[in-house]
Design a protein around this motif. Structure first.
Motif, PDB file in Angstrom:
ATOM      1  N   LEU A 115       0.853  -1.186   0.000  1.00  0.00           N
ATOM      2  CA  LEU A 115       0.000   0.000   0.000  1.00  0.00           C
ATOM      3  C   LEU A 115       0.889   1.237   0.000  1.00  0.00           C
ATOM      4  N   PRO A 116       0.492   2.314  -0.726  1.00  0.00           N
ATOM      5  CA  PRO A 116      -0.682   2.366  -1.595  1.00  0.00           C
ATOM      6  C   PRO A 116      -0.536   1.446  -2.791  1.00  0.00           C
ATOM      7  N   SER A 166       3.650  -3.966   3.491  1.00  0.00           N
ATOM      8  CA  SER A 166       3.672  -2.583   3.998  1.00  0.00           C
ATOM      9  C   SER A 166       2.978  -2.482   5.347  1.00  0.00           C
ATOM     10  N   PRO A 200      -0.124  -3.277   6.633  1.00  0.00           N
ATOM     11  CA  PRO A 200      -1.376  -2.510   6.615  1.00  0.00           C
ATOM     12  C   PRO A 200      -2.112  -2.563   7.952  1.00  0.00           C
ATOM     13  N   THR A 201      -2.706  -1.435   8.321  1.00  0.00           N
ATOM     14  CA  THR A 201      -3.565  -1.394   9.498  1.00  0.00           C
ATOM     15  C   THR A 201      -4.937  -1.933   9.121  1.00  0.00           C
ATOM     16  N   ASP A 218      -7.806  -0.384   9.356  1.00  0.00           N
ATOM     17  CA  ASP A 218      -8.549   0.633   8.599  1.00  0.00           C
ATOM     18  C   ASP A 218      -8.099   0.672   7.143  1.00  0.00           C
ATOM     19  N   GLU A 219      -6.785   0.587   6.927  1.00  0.00           N
ATOM     20  CA  GLU A 219      -6.280   0.592   5.545  1.00  0.00           C
ATOM     21  C   GLU A 219      -6.767  -0.646   4.788  1.00  0.00           C
ATOM     22  N   PHE A 220      -6.735  -1.763   5.457  1.00  0.00           N
ATOM     23  CA  PHE A 220      -7.160  -3.021   4.845  1.00  0.00           C
ATOM     24  C   PHE A 220      -8.642  -2.985   4.481  1.00  0.00           C
ATOM     25  N   ARG A 276     -10.447  -0.334   3.889  1.00  0.00           N
ATOM     26  CA  ARG A 276     -10.692   0.606   2.792  1.00  0.00           C
ATOM     27  C   ARG A 276     -10.449  -0.072   1.445  1.00  0.00           C
ATOM     28  N   VAL A 277      -9.373  -0.842   1.341  1.00  0.00           N
ATOM     29  CA  VAL A 277      -9.096  -1.569   0.104  1.00  0.00           C
ATOM     30  C   VAL A 277     -10.210  -2.580  -0.178  1.00  0.00           C
TER      31      VAL A 277
END
Length: 388
Positions: free
Chosen positions: A133-134, A166, A168-169, A171-173, A175-176
């Motif tokens: 990510l990104p 990377s 991922p947290t 929240d990031e996970f 969102r994807v």
């Protein structure tokens, strides 16, 4: 030209018994026990397989079609995979992914390679992004890639519980996963997040948290390489009871430790009574198969091969698993997960993708999109830059 396959022991993958199969262009137009009466002026090409098994073309849902690797520098990049490396393995449909190197190889090159394989006669798709990510995207967004780029059907392989990810947290996970899911709704595509699982101690913790704390359907979260170590495989099996599909990797000989082979994992999964329709098997074809020490230093590596898929099928049959039980993780289950509506089954109206197996369960003949690519174990159609 019409093609007629006579006296085939057909697996749909359900067993249909002795049948005749009529193909027109890229489609199956008839399967039945009665031999169709065809006018000789039609110029029908006939193949009598005399009771050999005919199965759906295999779907390899995880292959590095542009080549993987790069862990030790440019010279360690694996070359792109040639057409016949898939077809000789009975693979008629493939999904390309990016791995560790999602910088010098990107979504643009992946999409281009998928289109190239299509031009050569294979059915090919890919995911957007890679380990990190990104995400590396073509349009600038995950949803944009899935919605506007025909071959792109999901996200992957996004690295989780791996020292190369990377990190991922949650929240990031999420969102994807949300972007992939919504894009799938908009297009009818798979809309999944295909997750590379590493050997990290966190295992599938992130995926379980995503299931616990979001409304996103479980099928969106699709972990692969889950048989790479035994604790991970135990976690993954339980995840199928929550609605996830899990993907085994058919590692080449000598590369399954400290995990287990795809065949042994299938047998253990089956013995445990886990959902039969939630298991898939892919090859990691064209991918680098590295091993690292505790300091992250590369200690050895190999290359994934699509040929491990028919090898796994053969091993299962030798373990007294019937073809109709062994085939779904390589055919219909994959088609269901990826929403490939015309793949993974031999039925009227489906694509003319099929494999003839000999008495030893070896790939003998392969048809992709109505064209013979392999006859008597020899590739008769080669990729643009292949030579005999």
């Amino acid at each position: 030209m019409l093609k007629l396959i006579k006296n085939a022991n057909v697996f749909n993958p359900d067993p249909l018994g002795l049948c005749h199969i009529l193909l027109a262009g890229e489609k199956i137009v008839y399967i039945g026990s009665d031999l169709p009466d065809l006018d000789s002026r039609l110029g029908v090409e006939i193949l009598d397989v005399t009771g050999e098994s005919v199965i759906p073309g295999l779907i390899d849902a995880h292959a590095h079609i542009t080549g993987g690797g790069g862990e030790t520098g440019p010279a360690s990049r694996v070359p792109p995979v040639f057409l016949s490396e898939f077809t000789l393995a009975g693979v008629t449909s493939v999904v390309g992914v990016l791995g560790t190197d999602d910088l010098t190889r990107n979504t643009q090159t992946l999409v281009t390679q998928a289109y190239g394989l299509r031009e050569e006669g294979l059915s090919a798709w890919c995911h957007t992004g890679g380990y990190h990510l990104p995400l590396t995207t073509l349009t600038g967004s995950t949803r944009g890639d899935i919605v506007f780029i025909d071959p792109i059907i999901g996200v992957g392989e996004l690295a989780v519980s791996d020292h190369r990810s990377s990190q991922p947290t949650l929240d990031e996970f999420l969102r994807v996963a949300s972007d992939a899911y919504v894009a799938g709704l908009m297009t009818g595509k798979a809309g999944i997040v295909h997750c590379h699982m590493g050997d990290g101690e966190r295992g599938l913790t992130l995926l379980r948290a995503a299931l616990d704390k979001s409304e996103i359907p479980a099928r969106v979260f699709n972990p692969t390489h889950v048989n790479r170590n035994l604790p991970l495989f135990c976690e993954a099996k339980d995840l199928t009871r929550r609605g996830c599909y899990i993907d085994l990797t058919a590692f080449p000989e000598g590369h399954s430790e400290p995990g287990i082979s795809a065949a042994d994992a299938f047998l253990e999964y089956r013995a445990g009574g886990f959902p039969a329709d939630r298991l898939t098997i892919s090859s990691d074809g064209g991918g680098c198969l590295p091993a690292f020490d505790a300091e992250g230093r590369l200690t050895r590596f190999g290359v994934g091969l699509s040929g491990t898929l028919p090898d796994t099928l053969k091993e299962l049959v030798h373990q007294n698993i019937t073809l109709d039980e062994a085939l779904p993780p390589l055919t219909s289950n994959v088609a269901n997960l990826l929403k490939l509506k015309h793949k993974g089954r031999l039925k009227v109206g489906m694509d003319a993708d099929l494999v003839v197996l000999d008495a030893e369960t070896k790939v003998r003949d392969v048809m992709a999109r109505g064209l013979w690519h392999v006859r008597d174990g020899t590739a008769v159609v080669l990729g643009t830059y292949e030579s005999n």
